[in-house]
Scaffold this motif. Structure first.
Motif, short mmCIF file in Angstrom:
data_model
loop_
_atom_site.label_atom_id
_atom_site.label_comp_id
_atom_site.label_asym_id
_atom_site.label_seq_id
_atom_site.Cartn_x
_atom_site.Cartn_y
_atom_site.Cartn_z
N ALA A 78 0.82 -1.22 0.00
CA ALA A 78 0.00 0.00 0.00
C ALA A 78 0.85 1.26 0.00
CB ALA A 78 -0.93 0.01 1.22
N LEU A 240 -5.77 -1.71 -3.27
CA LEU A 240 -4.73 -1.52 -2.26
C LEU A 240 -3.36 -1.45 -2.91
CD1 LEU A 240 -4.59 -3.17 1.20
CD2 LEU A 240 -2.56 -3.27 -0.24
N TYR A 260 -7.32 2.92 2.24
CA TYR A 260 -6.61 1.67 1.95
C TYR A 260 -5.25 1.62 2.63
CZ TYR A 260 -10.13 0.03 -1.31
OH TYR A 260 -11.30 -0.45 -1.86
#
Length: 421
Positions: A78, A240, A260
């Motif tokens: 991420a 993500l 996210y």
């Protein structure tokens, strides 16, 4: 597109596309390694490196490393570097032992994950919301959480400590169950004890997978598989990972990048906390200061070795878990391992020579010669060197793997909402 365009040759000097290791190749390499271990075991009379006990110990040592690495995988996919995994593991060891002692070890596992998740939440607030450098935040968490846990341990368990248990240890929690498959385990053990070439070594490895296995080991393996499907086979995972590759483009497509990143870093802490809870509930049954012994950092190394992929991470955790478990074996086994690594370096030199990489060939042969001399001139490896083996292997593997790594493009970058406008 014309035929000429489609068949256009690659420009001179353009880098060759690196091939990924397919599963058949990986299985072939594993089989080759077992043949090497078996041959050396037959020559030296020492078969302990492929015994079921060694495999079980390696799996046990790989769980905290693998869970820390899985936490790093979620966070960095991420776009958030999380070197605070060590501190989050400490939170997991303390919270897991605390809840395991007060309630039961199953609740302790959940409490360990919650403690690590809170550490992940703190890291997310500092890095995602306030935009602090990820490394600075991780270092701060690694200093803050262990200090808090050590202080609370001395205060909360004061009566237990005064009873003579020690100033850095909590009361023991009840054990979690272990699983052995009857019939299959004993049958494989019989085959292993015959010490047949290759067959007994395979039986030893398989026997270690079905004998005296903690339920947390099975849970950890399932989490790695689930993480693969969640991150690479779902829309959630695609969004993500897009936050770690190009958050500006992700935002332009309607992805809530902050959400996210928060979810990934909190999950990262939860996985690290589970690894910590394993140490205090399965490996030791109590919390103790300094219990993690740098496994959070080794987990990061396993993730990097695995090229930010769950399968590679699992292999890296297995490698580091194997070397970590050597502390539990006799020094003669580690001495035999020196010979195995020396032979492997000779094989690597031949492969490099075939590829016409002469510098790498010479380096491999020099290393092989040094290991061969070490094996011939000694009878056993000193225990301090055995204890240091996982950390040495970490440095060696990272140095050898650095040429093929491909991290997420936006990993570690400070992101601000609307910065692409």
């Amino acid at each position: 597109m014309s035929t000429a365009t489609a068949a256009r040759p690659k420009a001179p000097g353009a880098p060759a596309k690196k091939r990924k290791l397919s599963w058949p190749v990986v299985l072939l390499l594993i089989a080759g390694a077992l043949v090497l271990f078996s041959a050396v075991g037959m020559a030296t009379g020492n078969h302990s490196l492929t015994s079921s006990g060694q495999v079980t110990a390696a799996l046990s040592a790989a769980v905290p490393i693998g869970m820390a690495g899985l936490g790093g995988l979620w966070s960095e996919r991420a776009g958030v570097v999380n070197i605070g995994l060590e501190g989050m593991m400490v939170a997991g060891t303390f919270c897991g032992a605390w809840a395991g002692y007060l309630v039961n070890p199953w609740v302790g596992l959940l409490a360990g994950m919650l403690g690590g998740a809170l550490g992940g939440l703190l890291h997310a607030i500092i890095t995602v919301t306030f935009g602090v450098d990820h490394i600075v935040s991780g270092v701060g968490i690694n200093l803050l959480i262990p200090g808090i846990c050590a202080y609370v341990n001395r205060i909360y368990y004061k009566d237990y400590i005064s009873a003579g248990a020690g100033a850095n240890q909590s009361p023991p929690a009840d054990p979690l169950p272990y699983i052995t498959i009857p019939g299959l385990s004993s049958g494989l053990k019989d085959i292993e004890n015959h010490h047949w070439f290759f067959v007994s070594d395979v039986a030893g490895v398989l026997g270690g997978l079905v004998t005296n296995i903690s339920v947390v080991v099975i849970l950890a393996g399932a989490l790695i598989v689930v993480s693969y499907f969640a991150l690479w086979r779902t829309v959630f995972g695609l969004r993500l990972r897009s936050c770690g590759e190009n958050p500006t483009a992700a935002e332009s497509l309607g992805v809530n990048v902050y959400k996210y990143k928060y979810l990934a870093v909190i999950a990262s802490g939860a996985f690290a906390g589970l690894g910590g809870a394993y140490l205090s509930l399965v490996a030791a049954h109590f919390y103790k200061d300094g219990q993690t012994l740098g496994r959070g950092f080794i987990g990061l190394a396993a993730m990097i070795f695995g090229n930010w992929m769950p399968g590679g991470l699992a292999m890296g955790a297995g490698l580091f878990g194997f070397t970590d478990s050597l502390q539990l074996r006799d020094p003669e086994s580690v001495h035999v391992l020196i010979l195995i690594v020396g032979i492997a370096m000779i094989l690597l030199a031949l492969w490099q020579l075939y590829r016409r990489k002469f510098t790498a060939t010479v380096i491999s042969l020099v290393v092989a010669g040094g290991l061969g001399a070490w094996y011939a001139l000694t009878d056993e490896v000193q225990r301090p060197l055995i204890v240091a083996t996982p950390y040495v292997i970490t440095l060696v593997v990272l140095s050898l793997a650095s040429q093929r790594l491909r991290m997420p493009k936006a990993d570690g970058q400070i992101y601000r909402k609307g910065q692409g406008k």
